[in-house]
Design a protein around this motif. Structure first.
Motif, PDB file in Angstrom:
ATOM      1  N   MET A   1       0.839  -1.188   0.000  1.00 10.12           N
ATOM      2  CA  MET A   1       0.000   0.000   0.000  1.00 10.12           C
ATOM      3  C   MET A   1       0.882   1.249   0.000  1.00 10.12           C
ATOM      4  SD  MET A   1      -2.985  -1.166   2.665  1.00 10.12           S
ATOM      5  CE  MET A   1      -3.996   0.272   2.577  1.00 10.12           C
ATOM      6  N   LYS A   2       0.401   2.268  -0.674  1.00  8.58           N
ATOM      7  CA  LYS A   2       1.132   3.523  -0.727  1.00  8.58           C
ATOM      8  C   LYS A   2       0.896   4.317   0.549  1.00  8.58           C
ATOM      9  CE  LYS A   2       0.960   4.007  -5.723  1.00  8.58           C
ATOM     10  NZ  LYS A   2       0.568   4.871  -6.834  1.00  8.58           N
ATOM     11  N   ALA A   3       1.777   5.244   0.809  1.00  8.76           N
ATOM     12  CA  ALA A   3       1.674   6.074   2.010  1.00  8.76           C
ATOM     13  C   ALA A   3       0.399   6.916   1.985  1.00  8.76           C
ATOM     14  CB  ALA A   3       2.902   6.967   2.137  1.00  8.76           C
ATOM     15  N   LYS A   4       0.017   7.371   0.804  1.00 12.16           N
ATOM     16  CA  LYS A   4      -1.200   8.183   0.680  1.00 12.16           C
ATOM     17  C   LYS A   4      -2.432   7.365   1.065  1.00 12.16           C
ATOM     18  CE  LYS A   4      -3.637  10.978  -2.748  1.00 12.16           C
ATOM     19  NZ  LYS A   4      -3.648  11.432  -4.144  1.00 12.16           N
ATOM     20  N   THR A   5      -2.487   6.126   0.643  1.00  5.44           N
ATOM     21  CA  THR A   5      -3.621   5.256   0.971  1.00  5.44           C
ATOM     22  C   THR A   5      -3.671   4.974   2.466  1.00  5.44           C
ATOM     23  OG1 THR A   5      -3.381   4.240  -1.202  1.00  5.44           O
ATOM     24  CG2 THR A   5      -4.735   3.074   0.407  1.00  5.44           C
ATOM     25  N   ILE A   6      -2.531   4.702   3.059  1.00  5.09           N
ATOM     26  CA  ILE A   6      -2.477   4.448   4.500  1.00  5.09           C
ATOM     27  C   ILE A   6      -2.919   5.683   5.273  1.00  5.09           C
ATOM     28  CG2 ILE A   6      -0.915   3.953   6.426  1.00  5.09           C
ATOM     29  CD1 ILE A   6       0.706   2.228   4.449  1.00  5.09           C
ATOM     30  N   PHE A   7      -2.484   6.871   4.841  1.00  6.00           N
ATOM     31  CA  PHE A   7      -2.882   8.115   5.487  1.00  6.00           C
ATOM     32  C   PHE A   7      -4.395   8.321   5.402  1.00  6.00           C
ATOM     33  CE2 PHE A   7      -3.778  12.695   5.139  1.00  6.00           C
ATOM     34  CZ  PHE A   7      -3.341  13.102   6.398  1.00  6.00           C
ATOM     35  N   ILE A   8      -4.987   8.052   4.247  1.00  2.99           N
ATOM     36  CA  ILE A   8      -6.438   8.216   4.076  1.00  2.99           C
ATOM     37  C   ILE A   8      -7.194   7.247   4.971  1.00  2.99           C
ATOM     38  CG2 ILE A   8      -8.330   7.901   2.421  1.00  2.99           C
ATOM     39  CD1 ILE A   8      -6.445   9.052   0.282  1.00  2.99           C
ATOM     40  N   VAL A   9      -6.725   6.010   5.072  1.00  2.00           N
ATOM     41  CA  VAL A   9      -7.392   5.022   5.931  1.00  2.00           C
ATOM     42  C   VAL A   9      -7.317   5.447   7.402  1.00  2.00           C
ATOM     43  CG1 VAL A   9      -7.251   2.641   6.776  1.00  2.00           C
ATOM     44  CG2 VAL A   9      -7.084   3.113   4.328  1.00  2.00           C
ATOM     45  N   ILE A  10      -6.159   5.908   7.844  1.00  4.11           N
ATOM     46  CA  ILE A  10      -5.998   6.334   9.242  1.00  4.11           C
ATOM     47  C   ILE A  10      -6.886   7.534   9.548  1.00  4.11           C
ATOM     48  CG2 ILE A  10      -4.355   7.363  10.866  1.00  4.11           C
ATOM     49  CD1 ILE A  10      -2.211   5.540   9.636  1.00  4.11           C
ATOM     50  N   VAL A  11      -6.923   8.518   8.666  1.00 11.63           N
ATOM     51  CA  VAL A  11      -7.765   9.702   8.888  1.00 11.63           C
ATOM     52  C   VAL A  11      -9.239   9.318   8.907  1.00 11.63           C
ATOM     53  CG1 VAL A  11      -8.528  11.888   7.847  1.00 11.63           C
ATOM     54  CG2 VAL A  11      -6.098  11.374   8.025  1.00 11.63           C
ATOM     55  N   THR A  12      -9.643   8.416   8.013  1.00  9.97           N
ATOM     56  CA  THR A  12     -11.036   7.966   7.983  1.00  9.97           C
ATOM     57  C   THR A  12     -11.418   7.244   9.275  1.00  9.97           C
ATOM     58  OG1 THR A  12     -10.884   7.751   5.584  1.00  9.97           O
ATOM     59  CG2 THR A  12     -12.722   6.637   6.665  1.00  9.97           C
ATOM     60  N   VAL A  13     -10.552   6.396   9.770  1.00 12.35           N
ATOM     61  CA  VAL A  13     -10.827   5.675  11.023  1.00 12.35           C
ATOM     62  C   VAL A  13     -10.913   6.660  12.190  1.00 12.35           C
ATOM     63  CG1 VAL A  13      -9.830   4.045  12.683  1.00 12.35           C
ATOM     64  CG2 VAL A  13      -9.867   3.491  10.260  1.00 12.35           C
ATOM     65  N   LEU A  14      -9.987   7.617  12.255  1.00  9.08           N
ATOM     66  CA  LEU A  14     -10.023   8.611  13.340  1.00  9.08           C
ATOM     67  C   LEU A  14     -11.278   9.476  13.276  1.00  9.08           C
ATOM     68  CD1 LEU A  14      -6.273   9.713  13.487  1.00  9.08           C
ATOM     69  CD2 LEU A  14      -7.522   8.289  15.128  1.00  9.08           C
ATOM     70  N   LEU A  15     -11.692   9.882  12.084  1.00  8.19           N
ATOM     71  CA  LEU A  15     -12.925  10.667  11.950  1.00  8.19           C
ATOM     72  C   LEU A  15     -14.155   9.851  12.354  1.00  8.19           C
ATOM     73  CD1 LEU A  15     -12.397  12.675   8.643  1.00  8.19           C
ATOM     74  CD2 LEU A  15     -12.621  13.581  10.941  1.00  8.19           C
ATOM     75  N   THR A  16     -14.160   8.579  11.991  1.00  7.59           N
ATOM     76  CA  THR A  16     -15.290   7.720  12.369  1.00  7.59           C
ATOM     77  C   THR A  16     -15.367   7.564  13.883  1.00  7.59           C
ATOM     78  OG1 THR A  16     -15.049   6.536  10.289  1.00  7.59           O
ATOM     79  CG2 THR A  16     -16.346   5.464  12.013  1.00  7.59           C
ATOM     80  N   ILE A  17     -14.238   7.345  14.531  1.00 10.88           N
ATOM     81  CA  ILE A  17     -14.217   7.230  15.998  1.00 10.88           C
ATOM     82  C   ILE A  17     -14.671   8.534  16.632  1.00 10.88           C
ATOM     83  CG2 ILE A  17     -12.701   6.964  18.002  1.00 10.88           C
ATOM     84  CD1 ILE A  17     -11.032   5.018  16.258  1.00 10.88           C
ATOM     85  N   PHE A  18     -14.186   9.661  16.104  1.00 11.97           N
ATOM     86  CA  PHE A  18     -14.571  10.969  16.631  1.00 11.97           C
ATOM     87  C   PHE A  18     -16.069  11.213  16.479  1.00 11.97           C
ATOM     88  CE2 PHE A  18     -15.247  15.547  15.838  1.00 11.97           C
ATOM     89  CZ  PHE A  18     -14.843  16.040  17.071  1.00 11.97           C
ATOM     90  N   LEU A  19     -16.622  10.863  15.318  1.00 11.46           N
ATOM     91  CA  LEU A  19     -18.059  11.058  15.098  1.00 11.46           C
ATOM     92  C   LEU A  19     -18.899  10.158  16.002  1.00 11.46           C
ATOM     93  CD1 LEU A  19     -18.220  11.393  11.212  1.00 11.46           C
ATOM     94  CD2 LEU A  19     -18.649  13.172  12.894  1.00 11.46           C
ATOM     95  N   MET A  20     -18.486   8.917  16.171  1.00 11.59           N
ATOM     96  CA  MET A  20     -19.266   7.998  17.012  1.00 11.59           C
ATOM     97  C   MET A  20     -19.200   8.392  18.490  1.00 11.59           C
ATOM     98  SD  MET A  20     -20.836   5.964  15.156  1.00 11.59           S
ATOM     99  CE  MET A  20     -20.908   6.810  13.607  1.00 11.59           C
ATOM    100  N   ASP A  21     -18.141   9.069  18.879  1.00 11.41           N
ATOM    101  CA  ASP A  21     -18.008   9.510  20.267  1.00 11.41           C
ATOM    102  C   ASP A  21     -18.869  10.747  20.547  1.00 11.41           C
ATOM    103  OD1 ASP A  21     -16.917   9.226  22.831  1.00 11.41           O
ATOM    104  OD2 ASP A  21     -15.441  10.814  22.409  1.00 11.41           O
ATOM    105  N   ASN A  22     -19.245  11.489  19.524  1.00  8.80           N
ATOM    106  CA  ASN A  22     -20.022  12.718  19.679  1.00  8.80           C
ATOM    107  C   ASN A  22     -21.407  12.577  19.068  1.00  8.80           C
ATOM    108  OD1 ASN A  22     -18.100  14.639  20.885  1.00  8.80           O
ATOM    109  ND2 ASN A  22     -16.915  14.174  19.051  1.00  8.80           N
ATOM    110  N   LYS A  23     -22.186  11.640  19.564  1.00  9.13           N
ATOM    111  CA  LYS A  23     -23.511  11.425  18.989  1.00  9.13           C
ATOM    112  C   LYS A  23     -24.651  11.961  19.846  1.00  9.13           C
ATOM    113  CE  LYS A  23     -23.345   6.694  20.592  1.00  9.13           C
ATOM    114  NZ  LYS A  23     -23.317   5.311  20.217  1.00  9.13           N
TER     115      LYS A  23
END
Length: 94
Positions: A1-23
């Protein structure tokens, strides 16, 4: 996997966790309406989505109608000037 893809996956996971914590629901004041109970999940999610769309629209390259290559073609003839080489020189080169 490229670094850009890994970065996008990490940011997406962090945003999902952040959104689920603020419901939980909070009161928001809109332009004409006061104290509307809205989920923070919806507000933050919509803001993130708008930010991504605006970032994509602003960040994409524009179409250019004139380029450096077009300028060169306009200023210089496409026909090659007649060579000043002698027949002996042409034979030597080939």
């Amino acid at each position: 996997m490229k670094a850009k893809t890994i970065f996008i996956v990490i940011v997406t996971v962090l945003l999902t966790i952040f959104l689920m914590d603020n419901k939980d629901a909070v009161d928001f004041n809109f332009i004409f309406v006061d104290d509307v109970p809205v989920s923070k999940l919806a507000v933050i999610g919509i803001c993130i989505l708008i930010g991504f769309v605006l970032g994509f629209l602003v960040g994409r390259p524009r179409k250019t109608y004139s380029s450096y290559n077009d300028e060169i073609e306009d200023n210089y003839p496409t026909e090659q000037p007649k060579s000043t080489l002698s027949d002996e020189d042409r034979d030597y080169i080939s």
